[in-house]
Structures are given as C-alpha cells and as structure tokens.
Design a protein around this motif. Structure first.
Motif, short mmCIF file in Angstrom:
data_model
loop_
_atom_site.label_atom_id
_atom_site.label_comp_id
_atom_site.label_asym_id
_atom_site.label_seq_id
_atom_site.Cartn_x
_atom_site.Cartn_y
_atom_site.Cartn_z
N VAL B 62 0.85 -1.19 0.00
CA VAL B 62 0.00 0.00 0.00
C VAL B 62 0.89 1.25 0.00
N ALA B 63 1.94 1.20 0.81
CA ALA B 63 2.85 2.34 0.88
C ALA B 63 3.53 2.58 -0.46
N ALA B 64 4.02 1.50 -1.06
CA ALA B 64 4.74 1.63 -2.33
C ALA B 64 3.83 2.16 -3.43
N SER B 65 2.54 1.87 -3.32
CA SER B 65 1.61 2.21 -4.41
C SER B 65 1.44 3.71 -4.59
N ALA B 66 1.89 4.51 -3.62
CA ALA B 66 1.79 5.97 -3.78
C ALA B 66 2.46 6.41 -5.08
N PHE B 90 0.43 10.89 1.81
CA PHE B 90 0.09 10.72 3.23
C PHE B 90 -0.37 9.29 3.52
N LEU B 91 -1.02 8.67 2.53
CA LEU B 91 -1.40 7.27 2.71
C LEU B 91 -0.14 6.42 2.89
N ALA B 92 0.89 6.77 2.10
CA ALA B 92 2.16 6.04 2.23
C ALA B 92 2.74 6.23 3.63
N VAL B 93 2.67 7.46 4.14
CA VAL B 93 3.20 7.72 5.48
C VAL B 93 2.48 6.85 6.51
N TRP B 171 12.58 5.32 -5.17
CA TRP B 171 12.67 4.54 -3.93
C TRP B 171 11.48 3.60 -3.76
N ALA B 172 10.30 4.08 -4.16
CA ALA B 172 9.05 3.36 -3.86
C ALA B 172 9.05 1.89 -4.27
N PRO B 173 9.36 1.56 -5.54
CA PRO B 173 9.32 0.14 -5.89
C PRO B 173 10.27 -0.70 -5.04
N PHE B 174 11.39 -0.06 -4.62
CA PHE B 174 12.37 -0.83 -3.87
C PHE B 174 11.86 -1.32 -2.53
N ILE B 175 10.98 -0.53 -1.90
CA ILE B 175 10.51 -1.01 -0.59
C ILE B 175 9.77 -2.33 -0.78
N HIS B 176 9.09 -2.47 -1.92
CA HIS B 176 8.34 -3.71 -2.09
C HIS B 176 9.21 -4.82 -2.68
N ILE B 177 10.16 -4.43 -3.51
CA ILE B 177 11.07 -5.44 -4.06
C ILE B 177 11.88 -6.06 -2.92
N PHE B 206 0.21 -2.25 -6.66
CA PHE B 206 -0.24 -1.15 -7.50
C PHE B 206 -1.71 -1.28 -7.89
N SER B 207 -2.34 -2.40 -7.50
CA SER B 207 -3.79 -2.47 -7.66
C SER B 207 -4.48 -2.24 -6.31
N SER B 208 -3.96 -2.85 -5.24
CA SER B 208 -4.65 -2.69 -3.96
C SER B 208 -4.45 -1.30 -3.37
N GLY B 209 -3.31 -0.66 -3.63
CA GLY B 209 -3.08 0.71 -3.15
C GLY B 209 -4.06 1.69 -3.76
N PRO B 210 -4.14 1.78 -5.10
CA PRO B 210 -5.14 2.64 -5.72
C PRO B 210 -6.57 2.27 -5.30
N ALA B 211 -6.82 0.99 -5.06
CA ALA B 211 -8.16 0.58 -4.60
C ALA B 211 -8.48 1.28 -3.29
N LEU B 212 -7.51 1.24 -2.36
CA LEU B 212 -7.73 1.89 -1.07
C LEU B 212 -7.89 3.40 -1.25
N LEU B 213 -7.13 3.98 -2.17
CA LEU B 213 -7.25 5.42 -2.41
C LEU B 213 -8.61 5.79 -2.99
N ILE B 214 -9.13 4.93 -3.88
CA ILE B 214 -10.46 5.18 -4.43
C ILE B 214 -11.49 5.18 -3.30
N ILE B 215 -11.36 4.18 -2.41
CA ILE B 215 -12.31 4.09 -1.29
C ILE B 215 -12.20 5.33 -0.41
N LEU B 216 -10.96 5.70 -0.08
CA LEU B 216 -10.74 6.86 0.80
C LEU B 216 -11.23 8.15 0.14
N ALA B 217 -10.94 8.30 -1.17
CA ALA B 217 -11.35 9.52 -1.87
C ALA B 217 -12.87 9.62 -1.92
N ALA B 218 -13.54 8.48 -2.15
CA ALA B 218 -15.00 8.48 -2.18
C ALA B 218 -15.54 8.85 -0.81
#
Lengths: 264, 391
Positions: B62-66, B90-93, B171-177, B206-218
């Motif tokens: 989720v953090a990397a998906s930012a 901020f979601l990443a934080v 940096w982002a992809p590396f945290i998940h790699i 990169f699918s579940s992160g945007p999913a959570l953002l869609i939910i939060l934005a809605a």
C-alpha cells in the motif's frame, strides 16, 4: 548541449541507485562465503576443521524399541542445555529428536527406498550446514558460523525476528514463544536458561568441546549410533565410515551441504 | 498547519475516539504479549511468521503504491492528480507507520531492535528492508508536508523538493522489491521460491493501493466535501484495473509452473490453500472468497461503462482490496509455511489477542491518516475560500 538541472539530477539519482544496487548484489551473492567467525579453541579443547556427525540408523534400530522410546541421547542433550519440556506441540523446543524417514526425507517419497527405510528412526538436529541459510538471513549476526563449522546462536543478541526459522529448510530451530523456565524439571547451572522471544537450536555442544568432551548426545547414546568427528580429517572415524558405507544427507538439492550424515 | 488537526466537528472527534478504543485495546493486549511472549499468538514452531508479518507485507505494498500517483503527477505532469498526490503520499506515510509497528510487534525481543543497526549485516535482506522502509517514510513525509505547506502559503513548492520527489519515486518500488526478497530467496520454501515474487508483489500493490485510495477519496468526498475530481477517479480506476489483471496473470503463471512441472513440494501449498491438504483446510474458505471477489471486480472493471460508474468503481475497489488482502495478508505467509519442512501440516489460526493487536495497529494507521487528511482538507478549504473572496 547543456544538460538541464532536472536531467542532471535524474542521472545522478539513477547512477547512485545503481551503484548501491551493484554493491548490494555483490554482497548478496557471496553467500557461499557467509562470514566465518574465527575461533581459537582454549587449551585442552577438542579441535577440528569442520565438525560433523554420522548417524548410524541401523545401530539405532538394532538397539530395540525401548531404547528408541526412552532415547538417552535426546535426554542427555535436553538436560545439559536446559531444553524445556513444553507439552504443547506448537510451542515445543527441541534440539535433537527422532522422526520417521518420510518426514526427514520428504523429497524421497514414492520411491522403493521408502518401504525399506520407513521402519528406521531418524535423529533430527541442526545440520550445521556449510552454507547455512539461517546465517545468511540473520539481521544481527546473532547466528553465525564458526571457523570449525559450528553454526552458533547468541541468545543475548537475538531480536526474535525468526527470519532464521523461515530460512532453515530443515525445521531445526525452535523459538521461545513463552517463558521456558517453568518447564524445566532440573536446571543445569553450567548452561544458560532462556528468556521468551529468542530462537535456539543444537550447538554441537561447543561448550563441551572446549572442555575436551564429545557432545552429550554422542556420549549418552548406548548403541553408539551417533559418531562425531572432523569431516576434514581423512583419518577421523566418521570419514572412515563415510568411505565404507552409503550415506544420505537431508535435502542435498538445496546446496546447504549439511554436516550431519545418515548411514543405513 | 498542525492546528487544523486540533479543531474539528463532533463527527471528527467521535471517529478519532472510535479509533482510540481499538488502539487502547490493542495496546493492552500488546502489553500482555510483552509479558507472556509471542505465545499468546497462534504462531508455532512450524508457522513462525503469520498474521503480523502478513499485514506488514500487505501494507508495504500500500505504501509503495503511492508511486502510481506521484509518478504521473510529477514525472509526466499529469494535472488530473493535483489534489490526489498529497493524499497518496500521506497514505504512504500512514501505511509505513503501520508496517514499522507490525515489525516491532512481531519481534520476540523488541527492546533489542537497535541490534539491527549496532551489528549491520549486509547479507541479510532484513537489514535493507529497515533502511528502505525508514527512508521511504521520511521521504514521503518531507514531500507531502512541504508540498502542502507551499499550497497553504499559496506558492509553488521549493525547488529543492524536486530531487527529493524523484528520489521518492525511484525509492518506492524498492521497498516492495526488498520485502519480496525477504521471502523469495529462502531455500526449501516452495511457495515463495519464485523469481516472479517481486513483480507479483508490485502489481498486487499497484492495484490494492489505488483501490484503497479510491475508497478513501469516495469517503472524504462524502464526509468532507473534498472532491478529487471525476477524471482522477477514472484514471485511478484504470491503474487499478491494469495492475490487477497483471496480478491475476502472475498468480496463474505460478499455478501453471507448479502444476505443469508436477513437483509435489511446489503443488502442496496451493493444494493446502485451495482444497486442503491431509485433512487440513483452514484457509480454503478465505482463498475461495478471494477468487469470488476477484471475479466480481473483473466483471465491473473490464467493462468501461461499469468502471466509470463511481459507485460501482468503489465496489470494485473493495473487492480488489480484500481479495489482495486475503492473498497477501493471509495466503502468502501461511502458504509459505504449510506444509512445513517435514511435509506435514501444523494449522495456524490467529488468536483473539493477535487480531486485536493487529486491529490496534490498523487503527493507529487510520488515526495518522485521518489527522493528515484533515489538515489537507482544511488547507484546501481555506484556499478555496480565499479564491472565492478574492474573486
């Protein structure tokens, strides 16, 4: 053509990351040479280049069911090292134990050999691998390989992340899920007891070797099914047995090169 | 700007109070765990990592998906994500906060945590994970806070921020790699020993992160009248769809490799998870729930008409999020440990304290997220008001 500052920073960033990457990859692939911690044995200690053990399962079965059931080698090890007797299988601690062939060598199932070997008891313990995956993954060097091949475990440095348990393909490590002390019937004051939250396993009796003694299990085994010695010494008893008889090691395809051999 | 977090409606305080109850409950049980040991969890000698580490792994994603928002916005100047970017950062934080908490909670000797820095061990992947996670946490906090502050001050962000943003993107992809490498380099763990683990982690993230953002934005559109814009929803929906398809594909590739090769050890975890192994079927209902959720999300997401419907998109986001959570937050870790090195099954079920402690961590994350979003929304509101007054 002038480079824009933005592009320059991009190049700098990519360059920096790749340098770190290459350096990182270099250290990751030096796995065969997991850092060996030099060790100078004290005076009067038993010495070897690479300690190993041969387990003669034939001798073990010849000694009879009663002997296997109340195995004195296991009892001696667990008493010497304050290994608690926790009845809950999920939380139990064991340094050396007996299991059947199918569990010890799961990759050899469905073979004719299984029918023949399933009646033999197999001692399982830490393999003290030449390429120990547990040492490679430990983030604090709490588990490390000594120059005589013993894979050591520092209970006081272990942070309890259990990465070594995930790394060990032999299920040889135990974790103190709870305080082990109430589960000790007798405490050996010569060896530390443990706290909750640390990993432990067989240490090839490094403390006894220092005093010139062979491991407790080897000494206690009545049928002399366990033989301990230097794998790098062609004259050692274990090398003689390995030369004469067919031996097996667990999961050889993983390249860990165990120092524990089974002869049938 | 922090003062905006201290003033709020009754609903805001009620929500914080609600989270507070879970945090306190979690903290209480964590103190119990400190006293008794990790024995109060359902973990065992055979399944020695479980719910905590699974949640950690999922949240790293989720953090990397930012990066899926930050990269289009800063790198390609994709203006549609203007309002979205700070929310993503901020979601990443908040996600990294939860990750770090889960790691500390999972430690047997948490007071020895600094041993990782006292005895740096470059051959351990965990060492790199500590570095990338903490680094990412700081980078995102700096980026989002500075960008928001500039917005507040009605100026564009300072020029020194640009390289920091680019560093955060790389940096982002590396945290998940690196997190995937924790798993994928272990001999004898068939379910994890696969080179596709890291790419699968990334696409799942990169699918579940945007999913959570869609939910939060809605959600904040509804409760705080903060609209990221229809276009942003649409683009996020597309990002989620493509990465989710890639994820499902990657998962099926793993199934192919295991079953076509026919290697028993490689098939066993899949059999355990989906149909049960030697009479043990603890996670079968969960895995099939994930499959059903995946089918529902595919039905909605593959048809552009249904995908563009915001209500359906949010529903699809829920199904994507929970299916990914089940796969990564449950299946991955138990599947890796089951069957164990002796090819037998030691069943794992999280205990109540374990679940409550985890819930406490999630609540802490949502508390951090709420406060950061509250500040963002208030800053935005004031800006709009100023524009209106000036106009």
């Amino acid at each position: 053509m002038a480079i824009k500052r933005r592009d320059f920073l991009k190049i700098l960033g990519v360059g920096g990351i790749s340098t770190i990457g290459v350096a990182g990859i270099g250290s990751l692939y030096s796995r065969a040479e997991v850092e060996v911690v030099p060790h100078t044995p004290p005076q009067g200690a038993l010495k070897a280049k690479r300690w190993g053990m041969v387990i003669d399962v034939r001798k073990c079965i010849e000694s009879g069911e009663e002997c296997i059931k109340n195995c004195e080698a296991i009892q001696a090890c667990h008493l010497t090292h304050n290994v608690p007797n926790i009845p809950d299988k999920k939380k139990e601690i064991k340094w050396i134990w007996i299991d059947n062939f199918e569990h010890a060598f799961p990759d050899l199932k469905d073979q004719k050999i299984v029918e023949h070997l399933s009646r033999f008891p197999f001692f399982l313990l830490c393999n003290h691998c030449e390429n120990p995956p547990c040492v490679r993954v430990c983030p604090t060097k709490a588990t490390f390989k000594r120059s005589d091949g013993i894979v050591m475990m520092d209970f006081h440095r272990c942070i309890g992340c259990r990465f070594c348990m995930a790394g060990c393909p032999y299920g040889s490590r135990s974790f103190n899920w709870i305080d082990p002390r109430p589960y000790l019937t007798k405490v050996n004051p010569e060896f530390p007891t443990r706290k909750p939250g640390v990993v432990e396993k067989c240490l090839f009796c490094y403390e006894r070797l220092d005093e010139g003694k062979i491991p407790a299990c080897v000494e206690a085994c009545k049928s002399q099914a366990l033989i301990f010695g230097d794998l790098n010494d062609p004259e050692s008893e274990i090398n003689k047995i390995l030369k004469e008889r067919v031996s097996l090691t667990r999961k050889p395809e993983l390249g860990t090169n165990p120092s524990v051999f089974y002869v049938i | 700007m922090l003062e905006h977090a201290l003033k709020g409606s009754k609903k805001y305080w009620l929500w914080l109070g609600f989270l507070g109850i879970f945090i306190i409950t979690g903290a209480y049980f964590y103190l119990q765990q400190l006293k008794i040991g990790l024995g109060i969890t359902g973990m065992s000698r055979d399944v020695s990592w479980a719910f905590y580490i699974a949640n950690f792994t999922f949240l790293v994603g989720v953090a990397a998906s930012a990066v899926t928002i930050v990269l289009p916005y800063y790198w390609h100047n994709h203006k549609v994500y203007g309002k979205m970017t700070i929310l993503g950062e901020f979601l990443a934080v908040s996600a990294v906060t939860m990750c770090l908490l889960f790691v500390v909670i999972d430690m047997g000797q948490p007071m020895r945590v600094f041993n990782v820095l006292r005895y740096p061990t470059p051959n351990s992947i965990l060492f790199y994970d500590v570095i990338v996670l903490n680094g990412y946490f700081i980078l995102n906090l700096i980026c989002a806070w500075t960008a928001l502050h500039s917005y507040y001050k009605d100026s564009s962000y300072p020029s020194w921020l640009k390289p920091v943003i680019f560093l955060a993107i790389i940096w982002a992809p590396f945290i998940h790699i690196v997190t995937a490498f924790i798993y994928q380099g272990l001999p004898g763990r068939h379910y994890w020993l696969s080179a596709i683990m890291a790419p699968k982690f990334l696409v799942s993230a990169f699918s579940s992160g945007p999913a959570l953002l869609i939910i939060l934005a809605a959600l904040i559109k509804k409760v705080a009248n903060f609209d990221i814009g229809e276009k942003a929803f649409e683009t996020l929906g597309k990002t989620m769809t493509y990465f989710y398809l890639a994820f499902l594909g990657f998962y099926l590739f793993e199934v192919f490799t295991s079953f076509y090769s026919g290697i028993p050890g490689h098939k066993a975890p899949f059999i355990y998870l989906f149909v049960g192994y030697e009479g043990h079927a603890e996670w079968v209902p969960f895995m099939w729930t994930a499959v059903i959720l995946a089918i529902i999300s595919l039905i909605i997401l593959l048809n552009p008409r249904t995908r563009k419907n915001q209500t359906l998109l949010v529903l699809a986001a829920f199904t994507v999020f929970f299916s990914a959570y089940i796969e990564k937050g449950i299946g991955l870790v138990t599947g890796g440990f089951t069957p164990n090195p002796f090819e037998t099954v030691t069943p794992y079920r999280p205990t109540l304290p374990e679940v409550l402690i985890s819930l406490g961590v999630w609540s802490t994350g949502f508390l951090v997220l709420t406060v950061l979003y509250k500040i963002t929304i208030e800053v935005d509101k004031r800006k709009n008001l100023a524009v209106k007054l000036k106009g």
